[in-house]
Design a protein around this motif. Structure first.
Motif, PDB file in Angstrom:
ATOM      1  N   VAL A  17       7.961   3.559   2.252  1.00 53.28           N
ATOM      2  CA  VAL A  17       6.659   4.222   2.352  1.00 53.28           C
ATOM      3  C   VAL A  17       6.034   3.863   3.700  1.00 53.28           C
ATOM      4  CG1 VAL A  17       4.334   4.365   1.397  1.00 53.28           C
ATOM      5  CG2 VAL A  17       6.315   4.212  -0.137  1.00 53.28           C
ATOM      6  N   GLU A  18       5.687   4.881   4.480  1.00 52.67           N
ATOM      7  CA  GLU A  18       5.084   4.662   5.803  1.00 52.67           C
ATOM      8  C   GLU A  18       3.558   4.698   5.686  1.00 52.67           C
ATOM      9  OE1 GLU A  18       6.872   4.074   8.531  1.00 52.67           O
ATOM     10  OE2 GLU A  18       8.815   4.366   7.556  1.00 52.67           O
ATOM     11  N   ARG A  19       2.905   3.668   6.231  1.00 52.25           N
ATOM     12  CA  ARG A  19       1.439   3.625   6.194  1.00 52.25           C
ATOM     13  C   ARG A  19       0.894   3.230   7.568  1.00 52.25           C
ATOM     14  NH1 ARG A  19      -0.869   3.425   1.000  1.00 52.25           N
ATOM     15  NH2 ARG A  19      -2.815   3.624   2.184  1.00 52.25           N
ATOM     16  N   LEU A  20       0.000   4.067   8.093  1.00 51.14           N
ATOM     17  CA  LEU A  20      -0.684   3.743   9.336  1.00 51.14           C
ATOM     18  C   LEU A  20      -1.743   2.678   9.076  1.00 51.14           C
ATOM     19  CD1 LEU A  20      -1.205   7.348  10.773  1.00 51.14           C
ATOM     20  CD2 LEU A  20       0.383   5.614  11.645  1.00 51.14           C
ATOM     21  N   PHE A  21      -2.055   1.900  10.088  1.00 45.71           N
ATOM     22  CA  PHE A  21      -3.118   0.922   9.943  1.00 45.71           C
ATOM     23  C   PHE A  21      -4.484   1.607   9.931  1.00 45.71           C
ATOM     24  CE2 PHE A  21      -1.427  -3.537  11.132  1.00 45.71           C
ATOM     25  CZ  PHE A  21      -0.274  -3.312  10.389  1.00 45.71           C
ATOM     26  N   SER A  22      -4.604   2.680  10.689  1.00 50.12           N
ATOM     27  CA  SER A  22      -5.874   3.401  10.759  1.00 50.12           C
ATOM     28  C   SER A  22      -5.621   4.879  10.533  1.00 50.12           C
ATOM     29  CB  SER A  22      -6.540   3.177  12.123  1.00 50.12           C
ATOM     30  OG  SER A  22      -7.792   3.839  12.181  1.00 50.12           O
ATOM     31  N   ASN A  23      -6.251   5.417   9.513  1.00 55.57           N
ATOM     32  CA  ASN A  23      -6.032   6.829   9.179  1.00 55.57           C
ATOM     33  C   ASN A  23      -7.136   7.302   8.254  1.00 55.57           C
ATOM     34  OD1 ASN A  23      -4.605   9.328   8.956  1.00 55.57           O
ATOM     35  ND2 ASN A  23      -3.885   8.680   6.942  1.00 55.57           N
ATOM     36  N   LYS A  76      -0.931 -10.776   7.154  1.00 52.30           N
ATOM     37  CA  LYS A  76      -1.066 -11.850   6.169  1.00 52.30           C
ATOM     38  C   LYS A  76      -0.821 -11.311   4.755  1.00 52.30           C
ATOM     39  CE  LYS A  76      -4.227 -15.491   4.650  1.00 52.30           C
ATOM     40  NZ  LYS A  76      -5.576 -16.094   4.816  1.00 52.30           N
ATOM     41  N   VAL A  77      -1.335 -10.107   4.477  1.00 55.83           N
ATOM     42  CA  VAL A  77      -1.103  -9.484   3.159  1.00 55.83           C
ATOM     43  C   VAL A  77       0.371  -9.162   2.984  1.00 55.83           C
ATOM     44  CG1 VAL A  77      -1.631  -7.500   1.684  1.00 55.83           C
ATOM     45  CG2 VAL A  77      -3.438  -8.534   3.072  1.00 55.83           C
ATOM     46  N   ALA A  83      -9.967  -5.751   9.279  1.00 56.23           N
ATOM     47  CA  ALA A  83     -10.415  -5.316  10.602  1.00 56.23           C
ATOM     48  C   ALA A  83      -9.407  -5.602  11.701  1.00 56.23           C
ATOM     49  CB  ALA A  83     -11.746  -5.991  10.949  1.00 56.23           C
ATOM     50  N   HIS A  84      -8.405  -6.484  11.431  1.00 57.76           N
ATOM     51  CA  HIS A  84      -7.483  -6.899  12.483  1.00 57.76           C
ATOM     52  C   HIS A  84      -6.037  -6.852  11.992  1.00 57.76           C
ATOM     53  CE1 HIS A  84     -10.981  -8.271  14.732  1.00 57.76           C
ATOM     54  NE2 HIS A  84     -11.367  -8.944  13.653  1.00 57.76           N
ATOM     55  N   PRO A  85      -5.109  -6.622  12.922  1.00 55.40           N
ATOM     56  CA  PRO A  85      -3.692  -6.560  12.530  1.00 55.40           C
ATOM     57  C   PRO A  85      -3.201  -7.830  11.845  1.00 55.40           C
ATOM     58  CG  PRO A  85      -3.977  -5.674  14.734  1.00 55.40           C
ATOM     59  CD  PRO A  85      -5.289  -6.272  14.349  1.00 55.40           C
TER      60      PRO A  85
END
Length: 512
Positions: free
Chosen positions: A192-198, A222-223, A215-217
């Motif tokens: 599954v592809e997920r963008l960080f911001s979308n 960490k998750v 708010a940060h990469p």
């Protein structure tokens, strides 16, 4: 299926996977569309602590999972207590949430219309899970539509979600696992592809920054590290793939759940463990059914209504139950059906154990109809007046006074109903049978029960067969004699009331 260290596992029982509706999960995450609005709060108790209405919590994931594990194939949970649902949650999870967290999640689900709650008597509720069925297209041709709604697309949640290893994950880790499970479905090799911001209309498909409130990469990493680390659960990571790379100036994550935790629904396997009303007080239930059968009204009372009656009569004793059920028989005799809300009708008709006691006394002594005669304007008011005046006396003394008064009152005020000749006529609109007037006259002279006669006359038009008119008349004349006589009713002056009569004529008996 899997044996976990939950309450089931201690009994050697396996825990099943859960089939969850993908549209429901999407709707659950969408409650965070107004995440930033901290003014919208709720509380389960007046004056209790306030909770954020538009935030998804760990408890929400617990409760959603349990609701789908115990609902039926239509997404319904019928006539159970909320505590029974929480008990199932405690049974499934190795580390269950507290009961206040459970009730807060349920309330939030109701406020967001994720579930619909119907309240019944005595703390019993029913739930309907929304987003359980497919939405029919308005453009779908009529013959393509199904009379029975089809279940929406669902995905399988591995029993691992009930383990302490899973529930010890952060809320972000849990949310991401559920979201990827819904997207990956049964495909063990799909990433599954997920963008960080979308940006997306559905929160579940927004970028990971928005979905996980980061708010940060490094916070996202960490998750992901949490999900790809070995756990206490068989030393197996939840994700086998959680790669982050940058393309076109955007961070993107490629995610895949461990194949060990990807399940396919097996044909013929039932994944829903429907929560049924607990059958308590079985002896009371059997007694109620036996009395209803003796009164010839058992077939009109559903099993759910039997359960409600059991709860209502809890602790009241068999001597109370019998006369109460006879009130339903009286209602049936008058209306030819039972009240829509049986328990509610009994609560209204019989306000307390005291009324049960005195109603039973009056029935035994034959004075029941003297409290509120048939022509009384307000039966409820008369019963209240009678009880207020008589409940200060010992029931045993009241029964003695009633037994002494019964011969006098019945001899003076009990009258046989007088029917008019015109009432003795059936409903048949065709050609009248020759000689039928003779039969009607005999029924009138003998003052037979009108309804019984009408039933007799109506029946001859379907049972006459090859008999001649004279043969039918002879048969009817003989049958009329077998009919019940007109009923006897109490006819008293408007100024009469039973309590005053007893107090005036038998003061020494009542006071002894």
């Amino acid at each position: 299926m899997l044996i976990l260290a939950n309450a089931r596992g201690t009994r050697g029982q396996k825990t099943k996977p859960v089939a969850m509706s993908a549209p429901f999960l999407r709707a659950l995450f969408n409650i965070e569309q107004r995440f930033a609005d901290k003014s919208m709060t709720f509380s389960i108790n007046e004056g209790g602590r306030k909770r954020q209405l538009n935030h998804v919590t760990e408890a929400d994931l617990y409760v959603a999972t349990v609701l789908f594990s115990l609902c039926n194939t239509n997404g319904s949970i019928h006539r159970v207590s909320r505590h029974a649902i929480y008990q199932r949650l405690e049974e499934l999870y190795e580390n269950p949430i507290s009961s206040p967290q459970f009730y807060e999640a349920l309330e939030k689900f109701k406020l967001h219309h994720l579930i619909f709650e119907e309240q019944h008597e005595y703390g019993v509720v029913s739930y309907k899970i929304n987003y359980f069925h497919q939405e029919e297209s308005e453009n779908e041709l009529p013959w393509m539509k199904s009379e029975r709604p089809k279940a929406a697309r669902y995905f399988m949640l591995h029993p691992v979600v009930f383990s302490a290893a899973f529930t010890s994950l952060s809320l972000s880790g849990k949310k991401l696992f559920y979201a990827v499970a819904a997207q990956q479905g049964e495909n063990k090799h799909k990433a599954v592809e997920r963008l960080f911001s979308n940006r997306n209309t559905d929160v579940q498909f927004m970028g990971l920054y928005q979905f996980l409130h980061k708010a940060h990469p490094y916070q996202i990493r960490k998750v992901l590290d949490e999900l790809t680390s070995r756990t206490l659960f068989m030393q197996t990571p939840f994700f086998t793939k959680a790669e982050v790379h940058k393309a076109s100036g955007q961070y993107k994550a490629s995610l895949a759940i461990n194949p060990d935790f990807i399940l396919s629904a097996q044909k013929g396997v039932e994944y829903r463990e429907v929560l049924k009303p607990r059958k308590v007080y079985k002896r009371t239930a059997l007694f109620i059914e036996r009395i209803l059968s003796a009164l010839s009204i058992r077939e009109f009372v559903t099993d759910d209504e039997i359960n409600e009656l059991v709860r209502y009569f809890k602790g009241k004793g068999y001597r109370i139950i019998r006369p109460a059920l006879e009130i339903l028989k009286q209602y049936f005799n008058k209306h030819r059906n039972l009240p829509q809300n049986i328990v509610g009708y009994l609560v209204k008709s019989i306000r307390s154990v005291t009324e049960f006691t005195y109603r039973n006394i009056l029935k035994r002594t034959g004075l029941l109809d003297f409290v509120a005669p048939i022509d009384a304007d307000d039966h409820d008011q008369r019963w209240s007046q009678f009880l207020n005046a008589i409940c200060s006396y010992q029931p045993r003394m009241v029964e003695k006074a009633c037994a002494a008064a019964a011969p006098q009152l019945t001899g003076k005020y009990l009258r046989t109903v007088q029917y008019d000749y015109a009432e003795y006529r059936g409903d048949y609109t065709g050609k009248e049978l020759k000689g039928i007037e003779l039969v009607r006259k005999k029924a009138f002279v003998l003052q037979k029960h009108v309804d019984s006669y009408i039933s007799l006359e109506n029946g001859i038009h379907t049972r006459s067969g090859d008999l001649s008119d004279s043969q039918i008349i002879d048969w009817l004349l003989a049958e009329v004699e077998k009919l019940p006589n007109a009923e006897r009713i109490v006819v008293v002056p408007s100024s009469f009331n039973l309590e005053s009569y007893l107090q005036g004529h038998f003061p020494s008996v009542l006071a002894s």
